[in-house]
Design a protein around this motif. Sequence first.
Motif, mmCIF file in Angstrom:
data_model
loop_
_atom_site.group_PDB
_atom_site.id
_atom_site.type_symbol
_atom_site.label_atom_id
_atom_site.label_comp_id
_atom_site.label_asym_id
_atom_site.label_seq_id
_atom_site.Cartn_x
_atom_site.Cartn_y
_atom_site.Cartn_z
ATOM 1 N N GLU A 152 0.771 -1.164 0.078
ATOM 2 C CA GLU A 152 -0.019 -0.103 0.145
ATOM 3 C C GLU A 152 0.962 1.160 -0.012
ATOM 4 O O GLU A 152 1.472 1.372 0.854
ATOM 5 C CB GLU A 152 -1.046 -0.020 1.344
ATOM 6 C CG GLU A 152 -1.596 -1.259 1.319
ATOM 7 C CD GLU A 152 -2.382 -1.225 2.761
ATOM 8 O OE1 GLU A 152 -3.793 -1.664 2.608
ATOM 9 O OE2 GLU A 152 -1.961 -1.199 3.757
ATOM 10 N N GLY A 153 0.790 2.149 -0.988
ATOM 11 C CA GLY A 153 1.482 3.203 -1.068
ATOM 12 C C GLY A 153 2.880 2.917 -2.021
ATOM 13 O O GLY A 153 3.292 2.058 -1.688
ATOM 14 N N PRO A 154 3.523 4.040 -2.156
ATOM 15 C CA PRO A 154 4.959 3.826 -2.722
ATOM 16 C C PRO A 154 5.921 3.459 -1.868
ATOM 17 O O PRO A 154 6.035 4.082 -0.788
ATOM 18 C CB PRO A 154 5.073 4.909 -3.545
ATOM 19 C CG PRO A 154 4.362 6.204 -2.648
ATOM 20 C CD PRO A 154 3.106 5.292 -2.168
ATOM 21 N N PHE A 172 1.513 0.925 -9.114
ATOM 22 C CA PHE A 172 0.808 2.248 -8.646
ATOM 23 C C PHE A 172 -0.385 2.320 -7.927
ATOM 24 O O PHE A 172 -1.293 3.293 -8.062
ATOM 25 C CB PHE A 172 0.964 3.316 -9.809
ATOM 26 C CG PHE A 172 2.170 3.296 -10.707
ATOM 27 C CD1 PHE A 172 3.420 3.674 -9.846
ATOM 28 C CD2 PHE A 172 2.277 2.807 -11.771
ATOM 29 C CE1 PHE A 172 4.491 3.664 -10.617
ATOM 30 C CE2 PHE A 172 3.559 2.692 -12.793
ATOM 31 C CZ PHE A 172 4.524 3.138 -11.721
ATOM 32 N N ASN A 173 -0.656 1.139 -7.118
ATOM 33 C CA ASN A 173 -1.922 0.935 -6.351
ATOM 34 C C ASN A 173 -3.085 1.181 -7.322
ATOM 35 O O ASN A 173 -4.329 1.240 -6.885
ATOM 36 C CB ASN A 173 -1.962 1.879 -5.195
ATOM 37 C CG ASN A 173 -0.851 1.320 -3.990
ATOM 38 O OD1 ASN A 173 -1.047 2.043 -2.907
ATOM 39 N ND2 ASN A 173 -0.255 0.651 -4.269
ATOM 40 N N LEU A 198 -0.968 7.190 4.716
ATOM 41 C CA LEU A 198 -0.913 6.579 3.489
ATOM 42 C C LEU A 198 -1.969 7.129 2.616
ATOM 43 O O LEU A 198 -1.628 7.251 1.425
ATOM 44 C CB LEU A 198 -1.929 5.201 4.054
ATOM 45 C CG LEU A 198 -1.968 4.244 2.639
ATOM 46 C CD1 LEU A 198 -0.905 3.769 1.745
ATOM 47 C CD2 LEU A 198 -2.790 2.867 2.997
ATOM 48 N N TYR A 199 -3.089 7.646 2.864
ATOM 49 C CA TYR A 199 -3.967 8.102 2.055
ATOM 50 C C TYR A 199 -3.530 9.372 1.553
ATOM 51 O O TYR A 199 -3.728 9.972 0.288
ATOM 52 C CB TYR A 199 -5.277 8.371 2.721
ATOM 53 C CG TYR A 199 -5.806 7.368 3.254
ATOM 54 C CD1 TYR A 199 -5.656 6.074 2.872
ATOM 55 C CD2 TYR A 199 -6.864 7.606 4.377
ATOM 56 C CE1 TYR A 199 -6.135 4.946 3.224
ATOM 57 C CE2 TYR A 199 -7.363 6.367 4.827
ATOM 58 C CZ TYR A 199 -7.165 5.039 4.397
ATOM 59 O OH TYR A 199 -7.498 4.056 5.154
ATOM 60 N N LEU A 200 -2.539 10.210 2.020
ATOM 61 C CA LEU A 200 -1.974 11.265 1.351
ATOM 62 C C LEU A 200 -0.953 10.749 0.523
ATOM 63 O O LEU A 200 -0.498 11.518 -0.394
ATOM 64 C CB LEU A 200 -1.130 12.161 2.584
ATOM 65 C CG LEU A 200 -0.047 13.180 2.399
ATOM 66 C CD1 LEU A 200 -0.784 14.388 1.549
ATOM 67 C CD2 LEU A 200 0.350 13.945 3.418
ATOM 68 N N ARG A 201 -0.036 9.711 0.894
ATOM 69 C CA ARG A 201 1.018 9.359 0.126
ATOM 70 C C ARG A 201 0.610 8.766 -1.254
ATOM 71 O O ARG A 201 1.364 8.780 -2.137
ATOM 72 C CB ARG A 201 1.944 8.246 0.831
ATOM 73 C CG ARG A 201 2.601 8.843 2.186
ATOM 74 C CD ARG A 201 3.301 7.859 2.954
ATOM 75 N NE ARG A 201 4.470 7.454 2.207
ATOM 76 C CZ ARG A 201 4.647 5.984 1.681
ATOM 77 N NH1 ARG A 201 3.997 5.110 2.148
ATOM 78 N NH2 ARG A 201 5.527 5.790 0.906
ATOM 79 N N GLN A 202 -0.658 8.192 -1.268
ATOM 80 C CA GLN A 202 -1.125 7.475 -2.430
ATOM 81 C C GLN A 202 -2.401 8.056 -2.721
ATOM 82 O O GLN A 202 -3.447 7.727 -2.246
ATOM 83 C CB GLN A 202 -1.302 6.074 -2.133
ATOM 84 C CG GLN A 202 -1.849 5.369 -3.208
ATOM 85 C CD GLN A 202 -0.859 5.540 -4.599
ATOM 86 O OE1 GLN A 202 0.354 4.898 -4.544
ATOM 87 N NE2 GLN A 202 -1.368 6.070 -5.529
ATOM 88 N N PRO A 203 -2.521 9.001 -3.554
ATOM 89 C CA PRO A 203 -3.854 9.706 -4.020
ATOM 90 C C PRO A 203 -4.819 8.452 -4.318
ATOM 91 O O PRO A 203 -4.569 7.606 -5.165
ATOM 92 C CB PRO A 203 -3.700 10.700 -5.407
ATOM 93 C CG PRO A 203 -1.949 11.067 -5.038
ATOM 94 C CD PRO A 203 -1.398 9.767 -4.481
#
Length: 557
Positions: A136-138, A407-408, A494-499
């Motif tokens: 989850e996330g980069p 990229f999720n 996490l939600y900030l790191r991965q739009p």
Amino acid sequence: MIGKYFALPLATVLALMVAAPLPAQLTPESSAQPALEQMFADWRAFVRASPANAGVASDYGADAMARKLAALPEWRARSARIERTGWPQQAIDDARLIDAEINGFDFFLRVLKPWARDPSFYATVFADQSDVPAHEGPSAEPNIDLWAFDWPLSSADDRKLTALLRTVPDTLKAARTNLAGSQAGDLWRYGGRSFHEQSETLDALAKGTLTLRSLAGRRPATMTGASAALRRAIAGARTATDDFARWVEAEAPGRRGPSGVGKANYDWFAKNVQLSPYDWDAQQLLLQRELDRALTSLRLEEVRNRALPPIAPIDDPVAYARMAQAKTRKFNDFLVATGIVPDRPYFRAALEAQTSSYVAPADRNFFSHGSALDPLPLLSHSTHWIELARLRHEPHPDPVRRTAPLFNIFADRSEGFATAMEEVVMQAGLYDDIPHGRELVWIMLANRAARGLASLQVQANEWDLATAGRYHAEWTPRGWSDPASRLVGFEQLLYLRQPGYGTSYIVGKLQLDHLLATASYDADQRRQSFSLSSTMAEILKAGIVPPALIADELNSR
């Protein structure tokens, strides 16, 4: 008719739950496009950052990233040159999925730039397997997945893990240079947490007390027979991790810029990478509607159950374990009886391995508050693990769909369908004999909607993470969410790191709702009975594709 409302390509990927062969006309033998498959293999090799030598840290320097970006036009041109006339829908959608990954790398290199903006990108040691198909996330390569090893280690795995852990100091040393110009304030203020957790993991590993979670369940990382070289590598990785955490926290006060990608970039990512029909504004509207619906439904459910005795918490760990095991058996039987999944031994084993454990009241977070009363709602979401079991035991015959999208892109498909399952099984009757269990489902939906709404505001640079965490907690019923908790901090970071990840639980859920609704409409138009089991099988056997592509393929049959 399935694709009627998906005018834009939509998003998300993976995680197959049902064992059903592809239709004959779509098998790789009859429809595989060699040029596309070769491009896919070459593309994945190009995107990969890790060198062939597992003991060497990857290069995320400005020059290396600039070379990757400069090469993307040729990848787009190569994709465009492939002649697709006469292809079946599955092959067309494979090409769209590869194009989405190219767009994802473009976004990664131009906008997200985690190697240059996000300290957490350089946290590379993972104790637990994610319940989705990829991390989850980069995160920087090489990923050091402790859960993927058999413990105690063989001599070969001991050497392999030693080499991987030796990359940690070099990775973190390079990170200080790569991050020098970052002004993404929230990514710095919250970034130290990732390294404190990594340090805790390495410390427990060294002591032989680390417990790992994977598809097989929980097991100890036994250090019996570990080499002196491995122990030195663990110690060196931990020292470098602690030093880096202190550096991030010392630097954080001077990093004051915005951390979100902004609405315009968010919309581009949703459309061109996630393949979602919903932009920022539409997602805000949809999530607000789901939050309103969840809270209203909860209160009406409480009225409905007003004369019933409450669920009595079980405070004895042994008694709780017996109850949780019984609930897992009940849930597996229910999934099979309703036709939502076929009866496969490894599907049952996947959920049995994730059976809830007792958590003392003082240690509970949002999820364990609910599971203390009834494990079934969270177990419904844990159908994630059924999907992972199928990936292992019934890999998709199409090589493009055999592995997780990059990229999720899988977020709407994986998190959304798992969230949808919570309500699907509730409406199908799972809680008919335990009415208060329905209340827990609405609480979980409210929590997911609230945290997703907060994440939208953070991506738009309207809120900081602290504000998002407060909203997330305040709109979660019964005071079960604490804005200062590790869980809330982890989720909002996490939600900030991965739009798009924070909203995927609801956005993907609504897309599965639409697929089921349209299948119902089609059955009525054909004067046929609607079958949940056959509909789910048709939806899920598509494999690693976004819901819009599933819609296209169902519509083409």
